[in-house]
Structure formats: C-alpha cells, structure tokens
Scaffold this motif. Sequence first.
Motif, short mmCIF file in Angstrom:
data_model
loop_
_atom_site.label_atom_id
_atom_site.label_comp_id
_atom_site.label_asym_id
_atom_site.label_seq_id
_atom_site.Cartn_x
_atom_site.Cartn_y
_atom_site.Cartn_z
N ASN A 83 0.87 -1.18 0.00
CA ASN A 83 0.00 0.00 0.00
C ASN A 83 0.91 1.23 0.00
O ASN A 83 1.49 1.56 1.03
N LYS A 131 0.15 4.30 -0.32
CA LYS A 131 -0.47 5.53 0.22
C LYS A 131 -0.18 6.69 -0.73
O LYS A 131 -0.14 6.47 -1.94
N HIS A 154 -9.46 1.31 4.52
CA HIS A 154 -8.21 1.48 5.28
C HIS A 154 -8.45 2.44 6.45
O HIS A 154 -9.25 3.38 6.34
N GLU A 163 -5.55 -4.78 10.41
CA GLU A 163 -4.54 -3.76 10.62
C GLU A 163 -4.83 -3.01 11.92
O GLU A 163 -5.63 -2.06 11.92
N ALA A 221 -0.51 0.02 15.14
CA ALA A 221 0.70 -0.59 14.56
C ALA A 221 1.04 0.00 13.20
O ALA A 221 2.08 -0.30 12.63
N ILE A 222 0.16 0.86 12.67
CA ILE A 222 0.36 1.38 11.31
C ILE A 222 1.32 2.55 11.32
O ILE A 222 1.06 3.57 11.96
N GLY A 223 2.44 2.38 10.63
CA GLY A 223 3.41 3.46 10.48
C GLY A 223 4.11 3.85 11.76
O GLY A 223 4.78 4.87 11.82
N GLY A 235 0.56 -3.51 9.43
CA GLY A 235 0.97 -2.65 10.55
C GLY A 235 2.44 -2.88 10.84
O GLY A 235 2.79 -3.84 11.51
N SER A 236 3.30 -2.01 10.27
CA SER A 236 4.75 -2.08 10.48
C SER A 236 5.34 -3.44 10.11
O SER A 236 6.26 -3.92 10.78
N VAL A 237 4.84 -4.04 9.04
CA VAL A 237 5.48 -5.26 8.51
C VAL A 237 6.79 -4.85 7.84
O VAL A 237 6.83 -3.87 7.09
N LEU A 272 -0.36 -6.75 4.29
CA LEU A 272 -0.59 -5.47 3.62
C LEU A 272 0.49 -4.53 4.19
O LEU A 272 0.48 -4.25 5.39
N VAL A 273 1.40 -4.13 3.33
CA VAL A 273 2.62 -3.46 3.77
C VAL A 273 2.62 -2.02 3.31
O VAL A 273 2.45 -1.74 2.12
N GLY A 274 2.83 -1.09 4.23
CA GLY A 274 2.91 0.33 3.87
C GLY A 274 4.35 0.74 3.62
O GLY A 274 4.92 0.44 2.57
N GLY A 275 4.95 1.38 4.61
CA GLY A 275 6.30 1.95 4.48
C GLY A 275 7.32 1.04 3.82
O GLY A 275 8.05 1.46 2.91
P1 PGA Z 1 2.80 0.38 7.57
O1 PGA Z 1 1.35 0.61 6.92
O2 PGA Z 1 3.33 -0.92 7.01
O3 PGA Z 1 3.61 1.56 7.12
O4 PGA Z 1 2.62 0.32 9.04
C1 PGA Z 1 0.47 -0.47 6.70
C2 PGA Z 1 -0.82 0.02 6.11
O5 PGA Z 1 -1.27 1.13 6.47
O6 PGA Z 1 -1.43 -0.65 5.26
#
Ligand code: PGA
Length: 250
Positions: A9, A11, A95, A167, A171-173, A212-214, A232-235
């Motif tokens: 993801n 973003k 999300h 998520e 834990a997100i970001g 969430g911070s994977v 589901l991976v953000g950063g």
């Molecule tokens: P993150 O985001 O991996 O940066 O914590 C995950 C998400 O918001 O899908």
Amino acid sequence: MRTPVLAGNWKMYKSAHEASAFLNELVPLVRDSRHREVVVCPPFVALPAAVSAARGSGIDVGAQDVFWLKEGAYTGEISAPMLLAIGCQWVIIGHSERREYFGETDETVFKKTVAAIESGLKPIVCVGERLEEREAGQTEDVLAAQFEGGLARLAPDQMARIVIAYEPVWAIGTGRTATPEMASAAHKFIRTQVHKSFGAEIADTCRILYGGSVKPDNIAALMAQDDIDGALVGGASLDAKSFASIVHYA
Ligand code: PGA
C-alpha cells in the motif's frame, strides 16, 4: 491451501514515473516467487504506469479506494469499472486512514465492497482496532462490529471473493508491530466471525492479511502463524528491495 498475498500500500507516495522505475526494479527481484500473489497499490494517477510496467510479470496492481457507483455527478470520485478498464485487479477498501480522515464507515465499506466485486475487482477490506480500544479490552468487539457492518451482509458468493486485512491502527506506520501471537489471536477471531456468518468452507479459504509495520525482519514470524495468510505493507513496500524480501519471506 490459501495462497499468500503480499500487497504493498503505497499511500500518497510515488508519481507515475517513480511507479514505473519501482516496478522495473521489482519485477526481476520477484520473478521466481511461486505460490504467492504479489500486489502493488499506487496512487490513482500512477496506476496506468504501474499496470504497464507490471504487464506479463505476474505482479498485480490495485487501487487504494473506489467509489460505489459506476458513474455520475460525484466530483473527485473514481469507479470500479474505471479501475478495471485500466487493468487494475485489486482495490483496498476501508483502510483506517480513510476511516479516520475521509469519513469512511462500515456502511461505505460495505457499499464499496459490493461495487468492487460486482465489477470484478478483488477487494482487500481492512479492519482493526485503535490503541485506546485495545487498551480497554475492546479489540474483539470492534472487529466484530466492523465485520457485522461491513462484511456480514455480503452474499456468500461475494464473501468468497474478498481478502480481509487485519490492521491494528496503533501498529500502522509506528514501527510497533503486533506480536505474531497478538496478530494470530485477532486473525482467529476474524475467521470465527466468517465461519459464523458464512460457514466452514468460506472461512477456511478466506485469506486474512496482517498489516501494521510489517518489515523484512518480522514477516517470517508473522507468516509462520496458521491464520496469517499474507501482509498489507505500507512503508516497507516503498523500496523495491525491501518489498521483494517481504515477498520472499521464507
Ligand atoms: P505500515 O502501513 O506498514 O507503514 O505500518 C500499513 C498500512 O497502512 O497498510
């Protein structure tokens, strides 16, 4: 067997040009990844470039949101048929950032999910509790309410086509991942909800991703849990090497 899904993801990061460059780097890195589905979800304007750069690679492209109607006077919105027409296969729905900043509710999640499925997109529907809810011991209540409001009303054949992402908002970001045990407990609870509403077969085949911070260094422990079927991976999905090592978690 549930085929793992590793989805990035992005973003609000990366232009069309940067999306092409990213995929040119990622494609050779994940070429030999078998038995897993790899998805990248760029911002809307970078989708065509991503689709074109990913063509023939086995990497799928997804959007980060969708509107529930096909067309009309809805300034700023993008419909599921429009996404499908440019080669998008997936879409993230509900999300926590959309719930927090853009008024997304379980009701809009439900409508968007139905619209996505009817058009042939594969929805990744996000659920998860906030920190204060976890600390108050309300995690399961929140997950149950999000499931009831957003997903339990789907028809069984619709439910069979969605992927759920758990998520936890805290834990997100934040760099603060749920431990594999915490994630696993939430995933089991969500699978029980699917079982209650849709029966054993759909519950057994439903893929539930953790988000969430994977990172490359925690993905293997998460994926070792029975009920975690992907991420589901953000950063960590914004760098091709980092995302590729997540794809190659084991
Ligand atoms: P993150 O985001 O991996 O940066 O914590 C995950 C998400 O918001 O899908």
